[in-house]
Design an enzyme around this catalytic site. Structure first.
Site, PDB file in Angstrom:
ATOM      1  N   SER A  51      -3.424 -15.094  -5.534  1.00 37.27           N
ATOM      2  CA  SER A  51      -2.378 -15.463  -6.491  1.00 37.27           C
ATOM      3  C   SER A  51      -1.239 -14.455  -6.512  1.00 37.27           C
ATOM      4  O   SER A  51      -0.157 -14.751  -7.020  1.00 37.27           O
ATOM      5  CB  SER A  51      -2.973 -15.607  -7.891  1.00 37.27           C
ATOM      6  OG  SER A  51      -3.902 -16.665  -7.945  1.00 37.27           O
ATOM      7  N   GLY A 228      -3.787 -19.882  -7.298  1.00 35.45           N
ATOM      8  CA  GLY A 228      -2.952 -19.697  -6.116  1.00 35.45           C
ATOM      9  C   GLY A 228      -1.575 -19.202  -6.496  1.00 35.45           C
ATOM     10  O   GLY A 228      -1.211 -19.171  -7.672  1.00 35.45           O
ATOM     11  N   CYS A 257      -5.833 -21.627 -13.372  1.00 29.94           N
ATOM     12  CA  CYS A 257      -4.540 -21.022 -13.036  1.00 29.94           C
ATOM     13  C   CYS A 257      -3.596 -22.061 -12.413  1.00 29.94           C
ATOM     14  O   CYS A 257      -3.152 -22.974 -13.087  1.00 29.94           O
ATOM     15  CB  CYS A 257      -4.760 -19.807 -12.151  1.00 29.94           C
ATOM     16  SG  CYS A 257      -3.374 -18.644 -12.140  1.00 29.94           S
ATOM     17  N   GLN A 261      -2.277 -25.814 -13.916  1.00 31.23           N
ATOM     18  CA  GLN A 261      -0.893 -26.270 -14.003  1.00 31.23           C
ATOM     19  C   GLN A 261      -0.704 -27.598 -13.276  1.00 31.23           C
ATOM     20  O   GLN A 261      -0.013 -28.507 -13.769  1.00 31.23           O
ATOM     21  CB  GLN A 261       0.027 -25.200 -13.425  1.00 31.23           C
ATOM     22  CG  GLN A 261       0.015 -23.890 -14.190  1.00 31.23           C
ATOM     23  CD  GLN A 261       0.531 -22.719 -13.380  1.00 31.23           C
ATOM     24  OE1 GLN A 261       1.024 -22.883 -12.259  1.00 31.23           O
ATOM     25  NE2 GLN A 261       0.431 -21.516 -13.930  1.00 31.23           N
ATOM     26  N   HIS A 342      -8.672 -16.490 -15.960  1.00 30.29           N
ATOM     27  CA  HIS A 342      -9.686 -16.413 -14.904  1.00 30.29           C
ATOM     28  C   HIS A 342     -11.073 -16.126 -15.474  1.00 30.29           C
ATOM     29  O   HIS A 342     -11.414 -14.969 -15.719  1.00 30.29           O
ATOM     30  CB  HIS A 342      -9.303 -15.331 -13.887  1.00 30.29           C
ATOM     31  CG  HIS A 342      -8.210 -15.743 -12.970  1.00 30.29           C
ATOM     32  ND1 HIS A 342      -8.437 -16.222 -11.698  1.00 30.29           N
ATOM     33  CD2 HIS A 342      -6.872 -15.773 -13.139  1.00 30.29           C
ATOM     34  CE1 HIS A 342      -7.293 -16.527 -11.121  1.00 30.29           C
ATOM     35  NE2 HIS A 342      -6.322 -16.264 -11.989  1.00 30.29           N
ATOM     36  N   GLU A 344     -13.835 -16.154 -13.967  1.00 35.39           N
ATOM     37  CA  GLU A 344     -14.638 -15.349 -13.032  1.00 35.39           C
ATOM     38  C   GLU A 344     -14.372 -13.862 -13.215  1.00 35.39           C
ATOM     39  O   GLU A 344     -15.185 -13.026 -12.831  1.00 35.39           O
ATOM     40  CB  GLU A 344     -14.370 -15.767 -11.587  1.00 35.39           C
ATOM     41  CG  GLU A 344     -13.131 -15.190 -10.945  1.00 35.39           C
ATOM     42  CD  GLU A 344     -11.828 -15.820 -11.430  1.00 35.39           C
ATOM     43  OE1 GLU A 344     -10.762 -15.296 -11.074  1.00 35.39           O
ATOM     44  OE2 GLU A 344     -11.886 -16.833 -12.156  1.00 35.39           O
TER      45      GLU A 344
END
Length: 373
Positions: A51, A228, A257, A261, A342, A344
């Protein structure tokens, strides 16, 4: 290497701000959108997060490099940042299990950087003036030329970058469970894939520009759209048709993320460029359903526009307590959920791991008579 023996280096911002320091990493010139991350640890995971592709990373924690690098900490197979800015760079490291120094790691990955910079002052400048492009150079001391380069550097607005970091062909990652997920790689982090596999999901990871027929043939029990880089509006042409197909199957969707969107955009919700963005491991997020607050890891410069929300297609599930921006959605016209941050959390806190479990429960429900094997 002593700071006194390092080569002089310049950081030039597009608004004319120029600071001088010493070179780290590769000798050269690089540029991109200047952003900052507030994490105290986890610099290697940050540098390899897709990202961040094409961005200059400024670390707000002053000491960077003091625990070296380890190959197991990479989130991708290469460094993604375009350049590095730090306050105090450590050539030496004290971690006995490290593979090597950060200087060696940056050189090996062709990363240009600068140390000796007052990052606190620069962060305050960016927060006041907004995100902007910049250039780092250890090749020239011509400040006017470097400012000119920074002004001419491509803007992140309208920039399509997911295809720069995605895999070239689809890949299957096996697990010991019965559930099959289709994962769309717009720059997916390794730790996201690990979270699915350890929960018994066999993954078929598709490149960003996936072939619809190949996606259909996988027969997924659920669909995941990854994080990304770049402007999500520039990824719409190849991403939205796949999302529309996924919705038509009646199987659950999950986005993180950039994926969040894109799913929102598929429902007609607009996405905006943020003034500064959220990047760090200490962002407070409120879960609207439970009332609980999570400390989250975030990395995004775009966000769902809260002024353009359509409550007929989605409910807001999470909000950022710093600025009230949207952090999560639950969709009404199909079984789907998405978050801007995020779960994770690599690096960062683990408060939001439950989101993977929630999605897997949706997958299990949608899979019907599949039995855990």
């Amino acid at each position: 290497m002593s700071p006194d023996t390092k080569k002089p280096c310049i950081l030039a911002l597009s608004d004319g701000t120029v600071v001088r320091g010493k070179a780290i990493g590769k000798i050269g010139t690089t540029g991109g959108e200047l952003c900052f991350n507030t994490s105290m640890t986890g610099y290697q995971e940050i540098f390899t997060d897709p990202s961040y592709y094409g961005q200059l990373m400024m670390m707000t924690y002053p000491h960077i490099g003091n625990y070296g690098t380890m190959s197991r900490d990479d989130e991708a197979n290469r460094v993604m940042i375009a350049g590095l800015i730090v306050r105090s760079f450590s050539d030496d490291f004290s971690n006995p299990i490290a593979d090597g120094s950060l200087q060696e790691y940056l050189e090996r990955n062709n990363v240009v950087g600068i140390t000796g910079v007052d990052t606190r002052r620069l962060v305050r400048h960016i927060r006041t003036e907004g995100v902007m492009n910049a250039v780092i150079s250890s090749e020239t001391t011509d400040e006017d030329e470097l400012v000119k380069q920074a002004k001419e550097w491509d803007s992140m607005m309208g920039l399509e970058l997911a295809t720069k970091v995605t895999r070239k062909e689809a890949q299957t990652i096996p697990s010991d469970g019965p559930y099959k997920l289709a994962v769309f790689d717009y720059g997916v982090k390794k730790s996201i894939l690990d979270n699915f596999v350890k929960r018994g999901c066999t993954l078929r990871v598709f490149p960003a520009e996936a072939e619809l027929d190949e996606v259909k043939s996988w027969g997924a029990d659920g669909y995941f759209f990854s994080n990304g880089p770049g402007d999500p509006n520039a990824s719409a042409d190849y991403a939205l048709p796949i999302i529309e197909y996924a919705k038509s199957t009646g199987k659950p969707l999950f986005g993180i993320c950039l994926g969040h969107q894109l799913i929102a955009m598929s429902e007609g919700i607009e996405v905006k460029k943020m003034f500064v963005g959220h990047r760090g491991a200490n962002q407070p997020v409120k879960n609207i359903e439970t009332g609980l607050v999570e400390i989250s890891t975030q990395n995004h410069g775009f966000a769902v526009d809260e002024d353009k929300m359509d409550e007929s297609v989605a409910d807001i599930s999470h909000i950022n307590l710093n600025d009230q921006t949207i952090e999560g959605l639950k969709f009404k016209n199909f079984p789907g959920m998405s978050v801007q941050y995020h779960p994770e959390a690599s690096p960062g806190p683990h408060d939001s791991q439950y989101l993977f479990d929630q999605f897997l429960e949706m997958v299990k429900e949608g899979a019907g008579d599949k039995v855990q094997g």
